[in-house]
Write a protein that holds these residues in place. Structure first.
Motif, PDB file in Angstrom:
ATOM      1  N   VAL A  83       0.844  -1.205   0.000  1.00  0.00           N
ATOM      2  CA  VAL A  83       0.000   0.000   0.000  1.00  0.00           C
ATOM      3  C   VAL A  83       0.879   1.255   0.000  1.00  0.00           C
ATOM      4  CG1 VAL A  83      -1.630   1.371   1.370  1.00  0.00           C
ATOM      5  CG2 VAL A  83      -1.999  -1.083   1.069  1.00  0.00           C
ATOM      6  N   GLN A  84       1.917   1.243   0.839  1.00  0.00           N
ATOM      7  CA  GLN A  84       2.862   2.371   0.872  1.00  0.00           C
ATOM      8  C   GLN A  84       3.530   2.555  -0.488  1.00  0.00           C
ATOM      9  OE1 GLN A  84       5.631   2.490   4.261  1.00  0.00           O
ATOM     10  NE2 GLN A  84       4.260   1.126   5.378  1.00  0.00           N
ATOM     11  N   GLU A  86       2.358   1.681  -3.483  1.00  0.00           N
ATOM     12  CA  GLU A  86       1.389   2.222  -4.443  1.00  0.00           C
ATOM     13  C   GLU A  86       1.207   3.721  -4.253  1.00  0.00           C
ATOM     14  OE1 GLU A  86      -2.167  -0.006  -3.997  1.00  0.00           O
ATOM     15  OE2 GLU A  86      -1.319  -1.879  -4.804  1.00  0.00           O
ATOM     16  N   ARG A  87       1.151   4.165  -2.992  1.00  0.00           N
ATOM     17  CA  ARG A  87       0.988   5.602  -2.716  1.00  0.00           C
ATOM     18  C   ARG A  87       2.184   6.386  -3.248  1.00  0.00           C
ATOM     19  NH1 ARG A  87       3.125   8.673   0.949  1.00  0.00           N
ATOM     20  NH2 ARG A  87       3.880   6.899   2.187  1.00  0.00           N
ATOM     21  N   ILE A  88       3.385   5.884  -3.018  1.00  0.00           N
ATOM     22  CA  ILE A  88       4.594   6.577  -3.468  1.00  0.00           C
ATOM     23  C   ILE A  88       4.673   6.601  -4.994  1.00  0.00           C
ATOM     24  CG2 ILE A  88       7.115   6.406  -3.544  1.00  0.00           C
ATOM     25  CD1 ILE A  88       6.999   5.461  -0.623  1.00  0.00           C
ATOM     26  N   SER A  90       2.166   6.547  -7.031  1.00  0.00           N
ATOM     27  CA  SER A  90       1.152   7.515  -7.468  1.00  0.00           C
ATOM     28  C   SER A  90       1.669   8.951  -7.331  1.00  0.00           C
ATOM     29  CB  SER A  90      -0.123   7.328  -6.642  1.00  0.00           C
ATOM     30  OG  SER A  90      -1.081   8.292  -6.991  1.00  0.00           O
ATOM     31  N   GLU A  91       2.337   9.248  -6.231  1.00  0.00           N
ATOM     32  CA  GLU A  91       2.905  10.592  -6.020  1.00  0.00           C
ATOM     33  C   GLU A  91       3.968  10.895  -7.068  1.00  0.00           C
ATOM     34  OE1 GLU A  91       4.192  11.598  -2.079  1.00  0.00           O
ATOM     35  OE2 GLU A  91       2.555  10.495  -1.139  1.00  0.00           O
ATOM     36  N   SER A  94       2.246  11.710 -10.371  1.00  0.00           N
ATOM     37  CA  SER A  94       1.634  13.037 -10.315  1.00  0.00           C
ATOM     38  C   SER A  94       2.684  14.135 -10.485  1.00  0.00           C
ATOM     39  CB  SER A  94       0.901  13.201  -8.976  1.00  0.00           C
ATOM     40  OG  SER A  94       0.373  14.498  -8.846  1.00  0.00           O
ATOM     41  N   LYS A 235      10.776   4.790  -2.552  1.00  0.00           N
ATOM     42  CA  LYS A 235      10.238   3.667  -3.328  1.00  0.00           C
ATOM     43  C   LYS A 235      11.205   2.487  -3.305  1.00  0.00           C
ATOM     44  CE  LYS A 235       9.233   2.346  -8.100  1.00  0.00           C
ATOM     45  NZ  LYS A 235       9.277   2.793  -9.513  1.00  0.00           N
TER      46      LYS A 235
END
Length: 375
Positions: A83-84, A86-88, A90-91, A94, A235
């Protein structure tokens, strides 16, 4: 006759006993013998998850199982770390698209701005030089007009008195009219030049402001790149943590102990397995200091393990510890007050096995050793 036979038997028994006693004493003099013998391994490790924690979802090995270096021994649930990750990711995406948009914007305006600023500054310089020239010309005209007005007033009086020709007066009045017309033209051009100067100054300021915006854009792009680099490092670290949710065997060996079971939650550093290498087994002997004389590196040794009384292992002394075993006790003896009971200290001696089936041996087994003394 019976007495002679009895005497002969007694004599033979004495001889046999003497021979046995002699050989036993000789053997004790030639060999250092002790039963403080333990099977040890160079590689014995308690394995744990180094940096990750969580619930164990799989235990792949049981006690006594053979393992190869790199085998997966246990697994922790990696969901939180994924989960961590995937968040990184995504950031990073962006920020990447934001950086791309700013770079496109920068590309559109950056190439033209410097040229635009140079042209505006050159135009401003030309306008200012034109204003300076017209102001100088206006000043010259005003001086000439003032001079002509004085001359005309003087010549009028002379013409009235017939002291000067009227033609010259007319010429001077004509020149005055021409100068007034020219003055109006210069004043008009000067006003236009000033308006042009104001417009050009605004263009220069606008170009300078746009260049500042470009610098801000470049700073913003640089800031985004720094954030992206920091996130990429995070990451990479999270990816390594996900890999570390699988506990791998660091060397070939056997599972000596299984500390945890599936479903248990473990923290970093908490032992999960104990792994021992059966290829690096050696014999650790705690030899009494009184038996150390004549023992050297390379001395031959013969070992018997209690579990296998019929097996005799051959070995050589590989290392003699420079300090007694008592020095490494958790609570060393305090002899500073002089109150102690004198006991024979034991010196650790390491023996490398050179002959015998080492696959039978298990760490912790005990036995007896005979070490050949050197003269």
């Amino acid at each position: 006759m019976k007495n002679k036979i009895g005497l002969t038997v007694v004599l033979l028994l004495i001889i046999v006993f003497s021979v046995i006693s002699f050989r036993w004493i000789k053997h004790r003099m030639e060999y250092a013998i002790t039963d403080a013998v333990f099977v040890e391994s160079e590689k014995l490790a308690n394995l744990s998850f180094k940096r990750v924690s969580g619930k164990i979802i799989k235990m792949h090995k049981d006690e006594g199982d053979d393992v190869k270096k790199g085998d997966i021994l246990a697994e922790i649930d990696p969901s939180d770390y994924k989960v961590q990750l995937e968040r990184i990711v995504s950031e990073i995406k962006s920020l990447y698209y934001r950086k791309k948009a700013l770079e496109e914007k920068l590309k559109r305006i950056d190439d033209q701005l410097n040229k635009k600023l140079e042209i505006s500054k050159l135009s401003l310089k030309q306008v200012e030089e034109g204003i300076k020239g017209l102001s100088l010309r206006l000043k010259q005209i005003d001086l000439r007009i003032g001079q002509l007005k004085r001359d005309i007033n003087r010549f009028r009086n002379l013409v009235k008195k017939d002291l000067a020709p009227a033609r010259k007066l007319e010429k001077m009045e004509t020149e005055l009219k021409i100068l007034k017309v020219e003055r109006e033209s210069v004043v008009s051009k000067l006003e236009q030049m000033k308006i042009s100067r104001d417009i050009t100054e605004k263009k220069v300021k606008q170009a300078e402001s746009d260049i500042l915006k470009v610098r801000e854009l470049k700073k913003e792009i640089s800031s985004i790149e720094e954030k992206m680099n920091a996130l990429k490092k995070q990451k990479e670290d999270i990816q390594n943590l996900i890999k570390e949710t699988k506990l791998l065997a660091p060397f070939d060996g056997k599972i000596a102990k299984k500390y945890k079971t599936e479903g248990e939650v473990v923290s970093p550093g908490i032992p999960v397995y104990a792994l021992v290498s059966d290829k690096d087994i050696y014999i650790n002997v705690l030899l009494e200091e009184t038996k150390l004389k004549g023992i050297r590196k390379g001395s031959k040794a013969y070992i018997k393990i209690d579990a296998y009384p019929d097996e005799v292992y051959e070995g050589v002394v590989e290392e003699i510890n420079p300090a007694s075993a008592a020095k490494f006790a958790l609570v060393p003896r305090d002899v500073t007050a002089g109150e102690f009971t004198k006991v024979a200290q034991r010196i650790p001696v390491k023996i490398r096995i050179v002959k015998g089936d080492k696959t039978l041996l298990r760490v912790g087994m005990s036995g007896e050793v005979e070490i050949k003394k050197e003269r």
